[in-house]
Design a protein around this motif. Structure first.
Motif, mmCIF file in Angstrom:
data_model
loop_
_atom_site.group_PDB
_atom_site.id
_atom_site.type_symbol
_atom_site.label_atom_id
_atom_site.label_comp_id
_atom_site.label_asym_id
_atom_site.label_seq_id
_atom_site.Cartn_x
_atom_site.Cartn_y
_atom_site.Cartn_z
ATOM 1 N N GLY A 35 -30.497 31.691 -38.294
ATOM 2 C CA GLY A 35 -29.556 30.770 -38.909
ATOM 3 C C GLY A 35 -28.327 31.478 -39.434
ATOM 4 O O GLY A 35 -28.400 32.635 -39.867
ATOM 5 N N VAL A 36 -27.183 30.796 -39.402
ATOM 6 C CA VAL A 36 -25.924 31.335 -39.921
ATOM 7 C C VAL A 36 -25.186 30.227 -40.659
ATOM 8 O O VAL A 36 -25.498 29.042 -40.514
ATOM 9 C CB VAL A 36 -25.023 31.898 -38.792
ATOM 10 N N GLY A 37 -24.161 30.608 -41.428
ATOM 11 C CA GLY A 37 -23.340 29.650 -42.144
ATOM 12 C C GLY A 37 -22.290 29.014 -41.255
ATOM 13 O O GLY A 37 -22.066 29.433 -40.105
ATOM 14 N N SER A 38 -21.615 28.007 -41.797
ATOM 15 C CA SER A 38 -20.640 27.258 -41.006
ATOM 16 C C SER A 38 -19.476 28.120 -40.521
ATOM 17 O O SER A 38 -18.984 27.934 -39.402
ATOM 18 C CB SER A 38 -20.102 26.079 -41.832
ATOM 19 N N GLY A 69 -26.444 17.819 -41.016
ATOM 20 C CA GLY A 69 -26.749 18.058 -42.409
ATOM 21 C C GLY A 69 -25.889 19.116 -43.071
ATOM 22 O O GLY A 69 -26.011 19.359 -44.274
ATOM 23 N N ASN A 70 -25.014 19.762 -42.306
ATOM 24 C CA ASN A 70 -24.195 20.842 -42.856
ATOM 25 C C ASN A 70 -22.943 20.320 -43.555
ATOM 26 O O ASN A 70 -22.342 19.340 -43.129
ATOM 27 C CB ASN A 70 -23.755 21.800 -41.746
ATOM 28 N N ARG A 71 -22.572 21.008 -44.626
ATOM 29 C CA ARG A 71 -21.293 20.743 -45.300
ATOM 30 C C ARG A 71 -20.659 22.081 -45.635
ATOM 31 O O ARG A 71 -21.271 22.870 -46.363
ATOM 32 C CB ARG A 71 -21.496 19.924 -46.578
ATOM 33 N N PRO A 72 -19.454 22.400 -45.103
ATOM 34 C CA PRO A 72 -18.690 21.538 -44.202
ATOM 35 C C PRO A 72 -19.257 21.542 -42.787
ATOM 36 O O PRO A 72 -19.995 22.453 -42.408
ATOM 37 C CB PRO A 72 -17.292 22.178 -44.221
ATOM 38 N N LEU A 73 -18.913 20.525 -42.032
ATOM 39 C CA LEU A 73 -19.328 20.481 -40.639
ATOM 40 C C LEU A 73 -18.697 21.638 -39.872
ATOM 41 O O LEU A 73 -17.563 22.044 -40.150
ATOM 42 C CB LEU A 73 -18.904 19.163 -39.987
ATOM 43 N N VAL A 74 -19.420 22.132 -38.910
ATOM 44 C CA VAL A 74 -18.905 23.234 -38.100
ATOM 45 C C VAL A 74 -17.628 22.819 -37.371
ATOM 46 O O VAL A 74 -16.695 23.615 -37.241
ATOM 47 C CB VAL A 74 -19.981 23.702 -37.110
#
Length: 422
Positions: free
Chosen positions: A136-139, A37-42
């Protein structure tokens, strides 16, 4: 010098220094989780930063849980790329249909006492029920941690949540979580650690603890932690997971504050649109017509939640004009619900059971409400646009309250259907 809290001890053991509240430390990360579900993908960010592969692929868990099955070719291609990355680099992969990351990871031993875990999802705090520091953390932070194995942290101060009493019939941990939001609000615990303790904590089974740790991020907290007590150790051993490594606070640990909560005094709660903190007793909104009900998510899609719903739905039928969608939190939860006869009770009542995943909660697939429809959901959030339609009116409630709404066609105190006088 004062003793240390649980979060200070875990960060100290992972950075090789004394990690006191307020300090900046660089700490070793035990598990990294990234989902579709993340944008951008890790994996994209990792490559954009110039790293070809994760430093410790055995610590990285990729999860396909937000759009299951893929509703579009775009999502299907995202899944295909994540599968290819896992094959190429030897990372763990949780396939589509296996369940929600925050449910599956502890089931499979990717969360253990004393560990430091980061996830590319704010509700990673859920894993703190296993006596670990999970956040939780960002990409970009996730990609750097994947590349180096470490990440920097500001050590949070700790608020102790002192629980007493026991939840009454018809009241669940989801009600307790919403009660905390009602009492503390969205910012009181900003960047704090929440340490749940007290005799009331010992009365909560693991499913309830996951729900309370899940709400930590809605309170603004960095993480939430439960004790490594007999309840946790038994839960881990039953799954063949190492139960050692538990961390306890020192008796003289320094807390920023202590908040006492009597579980026995909590009644069924409801969060009104469009804030998870706009919480009232369900009796204040009883009678509000409901068209759509969703039971599931990382907040309340575990076996105890489905049991609570089944107790309400047994021998009943979903009211005319109401749709009831149920998404078990994981395949294991789904199978247990089948073995216990819960799934049959839900189906007989008229529920639609869909594959384990985040779809309805995130609004990316399966169960988007129509304009102006009133929804009762067990999800963690009800911000405008959640569940895929900004014109829907979403109330948050426990699985018992959601099931009661499905049966009566209106917001209802579930205790009435259990023969308990509110």
């Amino acid at each position: 010098m004062a003793g240390m809290t649980v979060v200070e001890k875990i960060l100290s053991s992972h950075c090789g220094d004394e990690a006191r509240a307020g300090r900046l430390v660089t700490a070793r990360v035990d598990i990294l989780m990234a989902h579709d579900g993340n944008r951008p993908l890790v994996i994209d960010t990792l490559q954009e930063l110039g790293f070809e592969r994760p430093r410790h692929p055995e610590r990285l868990v990729l999860v396909l849980d937000h759009a299951v099955p893929p509703p579009t070719d775009v999502v299907a291609n995202v899944h295909a790329r994540m599968r290819a990355f896992a094959r190429q680099h030897g990372t763990h992969l949780v396939e589509a249909g296996e369940g929600i990351s925050h449910v599956v990871l502890p089931e499979r031993g990717f969360a253990r006492p004393g560990w430091l875990i980061i996830g590319s999802d704010s509700h990673t705090t859920t894993l703190g029920a296993v006596n670990c520091l999970a956040t939780g953390v960002g990409s970009s932070d996730m990609a750097l941690a994947a590349a180096t194995g470490d990440l920097w942290f500001k050590v949070p101060s700790t608020i102790r949540i002192l629980l007493s009493g026991r939840l009454a019939i018809g009241v669940t941990a989801k009600d307790a979580a919403q009660f905390l939001l009602r009492r503390i609000g969205l910012r009181r615990a900003l960047y704090r650690a929440l340490e749940f303790c007290g005799p009331g904590a010992a009365t909560l089974e693991m499913d309830g603890r996951f729900t309370l740790a899940n709400v930590a991020v809605e309170l603004g907290a960095k993480c939430a932690l439960f004790p490594a007590d007999a309840v946790l150790q038994s839960w881990l051993r039953d799954r063949g997971i190492d139960a050692t490594g538990g961390v306890d606070a020192d008796p003289d640990a320094a807390y920023e504050d202590t908040i006492a909560v009597d579980l026995s005094a909590i009644v069924p709660q409801v969060a009104r649109p469009h804030s998870p903190a706009d919480v009232v007793d369900v009796t204040e909104v009883e009678g509000t017509p409901v068209q759509h009900v969703f039971i599931g998510s990382c907040s309340a899609g575990r076996l105890d939640d489905l049991r609570a719903a089944a107790r309400i739905l047994l021998g009943q039928r979903v009211a005319p004009g109401v749709r009831l969608v149920v998404a078990p939190g994981s395949r294991d939860v789904y199978r247990d619900a089948i073995r216990e006869g819960i799934a049959d009770t839900l189906l007989a009542a008229g529920a639609v059971l869909i594959p384990p995943g985040c779809g309805p909660c995130a609004g990316v697939s399966q169960g988007v409400p129509a304009d102006e429809e009133v929804v009762v959901a067990t999800s963690p959030r009800n911000f405008r646009g959640r569940m895929g339609n900004p014109r829907a009116q979403i109330y948050l409630a426990s699985a018992a309250t959601a099931a009661a709404a499905a049966v009566t066609g209106a917001l209802t105190d579930p205790r009435r259907l259990l023969g308990v006088t509110p």
